[in-house]
Design a protein around this motif. Structure first.
Motif, mmCIF file in Angstrom:
data_model
loop_
_atom_site.group_PDB
_atom_site.id
_atom_site.type_symbol
_atom_site.label_atom_id
_atom_site.label_comp_id
_atom_site.label_asym_id
_atom_site.label_seq_id
_atom_site.Cartn_x
_atom_site.Cartn_y
_atom_site.Cartn_z
ATOM 1 N N ASN A 1 -2.277 7.880 -11.969
ATOM 2 C CA ASN A 1 -2.774 8.722 -10.884
ATOM 3 C C ASN A 1 -2.588 8.046 -9.523
ATOM 4 O O ASN A 1 -3.504 7.990 -8.702
ATOM 5 C CB ASN A 1 -4.243 9.089 -11.117
ATOM 6 N N ALA A 2 -1.381 7.505 -9.293
ATOM 7 C CA ALA A 2 -1.081 6.816 -8.032
ATOM 8 C C ALA A 2 -1.175 7.799 -6.870
ATOM 9 O O ALA A 2 -0.655 8.916 -6.938
ATOM 10 C CB ALA A 2 0.310 6.206 -8.092
ATOM 11 N N GLN A 3 -1.863 7.374 -5.812
ATOM 12 C CA GLN A 3 -2.070 8.206 -4.635
ATOM 13 C C GLN A 3 -1.868 7.383 -3.375
ATOM 14 O O GLN A 3 -1.869 6.148 -3.410
ATOM 15 C CB GLN A 3 -3.482 8.785 -4.654
ATOM 16 N N VAL A 4 -1.722 8.099 -2.264
ATOM 17 C CA VAL A 4 -1.622 7.450 -0.961
ATOM 18 C C VAL A 4 -2.843 6.552 -0.761
ATOM 19 O O VAL A 4 -3.957 6.919 -1.138
ATOM 20 C CB VAL A 4 -1.507 8.506 0.160
ATOM 21 N N ASP A 5 -2.615 5.376 -0.217
ATOM 22 C CA ASP A 5 -3.601 4.325 0.058
ATOM 23 C C ASP A 5 -3.942 3.459 -1.153
ATOM 24 O O ASP A 5 -4.690 2.494 -1.022
ATOM 25 C CB ASP A 5 -4.890 4.859 0.696
ATOM 26 N N ASP A 6 -3.399 3.791 -2.333
ATOM 27 C CA ASP A 6 -3.566 2.897 -3.477
ATOM 28 C C ASP A 6 -2.694 1.665 -3.259
ATOM 29 O O ASP A 6 -1.670 1.715 -2.567
ATOM 30 C CB ASP A 6 -3.129 3.573 -4.784
ATOM 31 N N THR B 1 0.844 -1.188 0.000
ATOM 32 C CA THR B 1 0.000 0.000 0.000
ATOM 33 C C THR B 1 0.879 1.238 0.000
ATOM 34 O O THR B 1 1.803 1.346 0.805
ATOM 35 C CB THR B 1 -0.901 0.023 1.259
ATOM 36 N N ILE B 2 0.592 2.158 -0.900
ATOM 37 C CA ILE B 2 1.360 3.404 -0.964
ATOM 38 C C ILE B 2 1.049 4.229 0.281
ATOM 39 O O ILE B 2 -0.113 4.508 0.582
ATOM 40 C CB ILE B 2 1.026 4.202 -2.231
ATOM 41 N N LYS B 3 2.109 4.610 0.996
ATOM 42 C CA LYS B 3 1.944 5.419 2.210
ATOM 43 C C LYS B 3 2.350 6.869 1.998
ATOM 44 O O LYS B 3 1.867 7.754 2.703
ATOM 45 C CB LYS B 3 2.760 4.819 3.360
ATOM 46 N N ASP B 4 3.264 7.112 1.047
ATOM 47 C CA ASP B 4 3.737 8.474 0.833
ATOM 48 C C ASP B 4 4.596 8.508 -0.416
ATOM 49 O O ASP B 4 4.977 7.464 -0.953
ATOM 50 C CB ASP B 4 4.555 8.955 2.043
ATOM 51 N N VAL C 1 6.192 2.487 0.644
ATOM 52 C CA VAL C 1 5.182 1.430 0.563
ATOM 53 C C VAL C 1 5.198 0.588 1.823
ATOM 54 O O VAL C 1 6.253 0.197 2.311
ATOM 55 C CB VAL C 1 5.461 0.529 -0.664
ATOM 56 N N GLU C 2 4.001 0.322 2.359
ATOM 57 C CA GLU C 2 3.856 -0.641 3.449
ATOM 58 C C GLU C 2 3.573 -1.996 2.822
ATOM 59 O O GLU C 2 2.578 -2.175 2.111
ATOM 60 C CB GLU C 2 2.729 -0.258 4.393
#
Length: 118
Positions: free
Chosen positions: A83-88, A39-42, A59-60
Protein backbone atom coordinates in the motif's frame (compact mmCIF):
# COMPACT_ATOMS: atom_id res chain seq x y z
CA UNK A 1 -13.74 28.41 -30.88
CA UNK A 2 -11.28 26.16 -29.04
CA UNK A 3 -11.42 22.45 -29.63
CA UNK A 4 -11.10 20.26 -26.53
CA UNK A 5 -8.13 18.53 -28.21
CA UNK A 6 -6.15 21.71 -29.01
CA UNK A 7 -3.94 21.41 -25.92
CA UNK A 8 -3.21 17.75 -26.64
CA UNK A 9 -2.29 18.58 -30.23
CA UNK A 10 -0.01 21.40 -29.06
CA UNK A 11 1.82 19.01 -26.71
CA UNK A 12 2.19 16.44 -29.47
CA UNK A 13 3.58 19.04 -31.89
CA UNK A 14 6.08 20.32 -29.30
CA UNK A 15 4.46 23.75 -28.89
CA UNK A 16 3.70 22.99 -25.21
CA UNK A 17 5.58 20.90 -22.68
CA UNK A 18 4.07 17.57 -21.77
CA UNK A 19 3.04 17.96 -18.08
CA UNK A 20 3.72 14.25 -17.45
CA UNK A 21 7.31 14.47 -18.70
CA UNK A 22 9.86 16.34 -16.65
CA UNK A 23 13.40 16.11 -18.05
CA UNK A 24 14.73 17.55 -14.77
CA UNK A 25 13.89 14.22 -13.12
CA UNK A 26 16.57 11.67 -13.88
CA UNK A 27 15.91 7.96 -14.00
CA UNK A 28 17.41 6.05 -11.09
CA UNK A 29 19.85 3.37 -12.22
CA UNK A 30 19.37 -0.13 -10.87
CA UNK A 31 22.93 -0.96 -9.77
CA UNK A 32 24.39 -3.26 -7.16
CA UNK A 33 25.28 -1.47 -3.92
CA UNK A 34 23.29 1.63 -4.92
CA UNK A 35 19.94 1.45 -3.08
CA UNK A 36 17.19 3.96 -3.66
CA UNK A 37 16.40 5.53 -0.28
CA UNK A 38 13.99 8.41 0.06
CA UNK A 39 10.43 9.67 0.23
CA UNK A 40 7.78 8.82 -2.34
CA UNK A 41 6.61 12.04 -3.99
CA UNK A 42 4.41 10.69 -6.78
CA UNK A 43 3.60 7.80 -9.07
CA UNK A 44 3.62 8.05 -12.81
CA UNK A 45 4.25 6.26 -16.01
CA UNK A 46 5.10 6.58 -19.64
CA UNK A 47 4.93 4.60 -22.86
CA UNK A 48 8.16 3.01 -24.07
CA UNK A 49 8.39 2.17 -27.78
CA UNK A 50 9.76 -1.33 -27.12
CA UNK A 51 8.37 -2.26 -23.71
CA UNK A 52 4.96 -0.58 -23.74
CA UNK A 53 3.41 1.02 -20.69
CA UNK A 54 5.87 1.56 -17.83
CA UNK A 55 4.96 2.44 -14.23
CA UNK A 56 7.27 4.69 -12.23
CA UNK A 57 7.69 5.97 -8.70
CA UNK A 58 9.05 9.49 -8.14
CA UNK A 59 11.33 9.66 -5.09
CA UNK A 60 13.03 12.51 -3.27
CA UNK A 61 16.40 11.21 -2.09
CA UNK A 62 18.06 12.10 1.20
CA UNK A 63 20.18 14.59 -0.78
CA UNK A 64 17.07 16.43 -2.03
CA UNK A 65 17.54 15.17 -5.59
CA UNK A 66 14.38 13.82 -7.21
CA UNK A 67 14.56 10.66 -9.32
CA UNK A 68 12.15 8.37 -11.11
CA UNK A 69 12.45 4.58 -10.82
CA UNK A 70 10.86 2.32 -13.41
CA UNK A 71 8.85 -0.45 -11.78
CA UNK A 72 8.77 -3.88 -13.35
CA UNK A 73 5.63 -5.99 -12.69
CA UNK A 74 7.21 -7.57 -9.58
CA UNK A 75 8.02 -4.17 -8.04
CA UNK A 76 4.63 -2.70 -9.04
CA UNK A 77 2.88 -5.58 -7.29
CA UNK A 78 5.16 -5.19 -4.25
CA UNK A 79 4.23 -1.50 -4.04
CA UNK A 80 0.53 -2.38 -4.23
CA UNK A 81 0.84 -5.15 -1.62
CA UNK A 82 2.56 -2.73 0.77
CA UNK A 83 0.00 0.00 0.00
CA UNK A 84 2.78 2.44 -0.97
CA UNK A 85 1.57 6.04 -0.95
CA UNK A 86 2.91 9.55 -1.36
CA UNK A 87 5.05 10.56 1.66
CA UNK A 88 5.90 6.94 2.53
CA UNK A 89 9.58 6.13 2.90
CA UNK A 90 11.07 3.73 0.38
CA UNK A 91 14.14 1.51 0.32
CA UNK A 92 14.67 -0.26 -3.00
CA UNK A 93 17.81 -2.28 -3.52
CA UNK A 94 18.79 -4.22 -6.65
CA UNK A 95 20.45 -7.41 -5.42
CA UNK A 96 21.53 -8.77 -8.81
CA UNK A 97 20.41 -11.63 -11.02
CA UNK A 98 19.49 -15.08 -9.75
CA UNK A 99 18.47 -18.30 -11.43
CA UNK A 100 15.01 -19.63 -10.74
CA UNK A 101 14.24 -23.28 -10.15
CA UNK A 102 13.33 -23.73 -13.83
CA UNK A 103 16.59 -22.23 -15.11
CA UNK A 104 15.31 -18.75 -15.99
CA UNK A 105 17.23 -15.83 -14.56
CA UNK A 106 15.48 -12.94 -12.86
CA UNK A 107 16.37 -9.69 -11.12
CA UNK A 108 16.21 -9.86 -7.33
CA UNK A 109 15.20 -6.84 -5.22
CA UNK A 110 14.70 -5.81 -1.63
CA UNK A 111 11.71 -3.46 -1.36
CA UNK A 112 10.76 -1.86 1.95
CA UNK A 113 7.97 0.68 2.38
CA UNK A 114 7.86 2.44 5.74
CA UNK A 115 4.81 4.44 6.77
CA UNK A 116 5.78 7.65 8.58
CA UNK A 117 4.30 8.29 12.01
CA UNK A 118 1.98 11.25 11.79
Amino acid sequence: MKNKYDRLKAIASGQLDDPAFNPAIAFWKYELNNPLIGTIKDFGGFHHANFGSQETVIVELESGEVVSAILNPYLSEGMRMRNAQVDDLIYLDFLGKENGKYGKSFNKYNLIIDKPDY
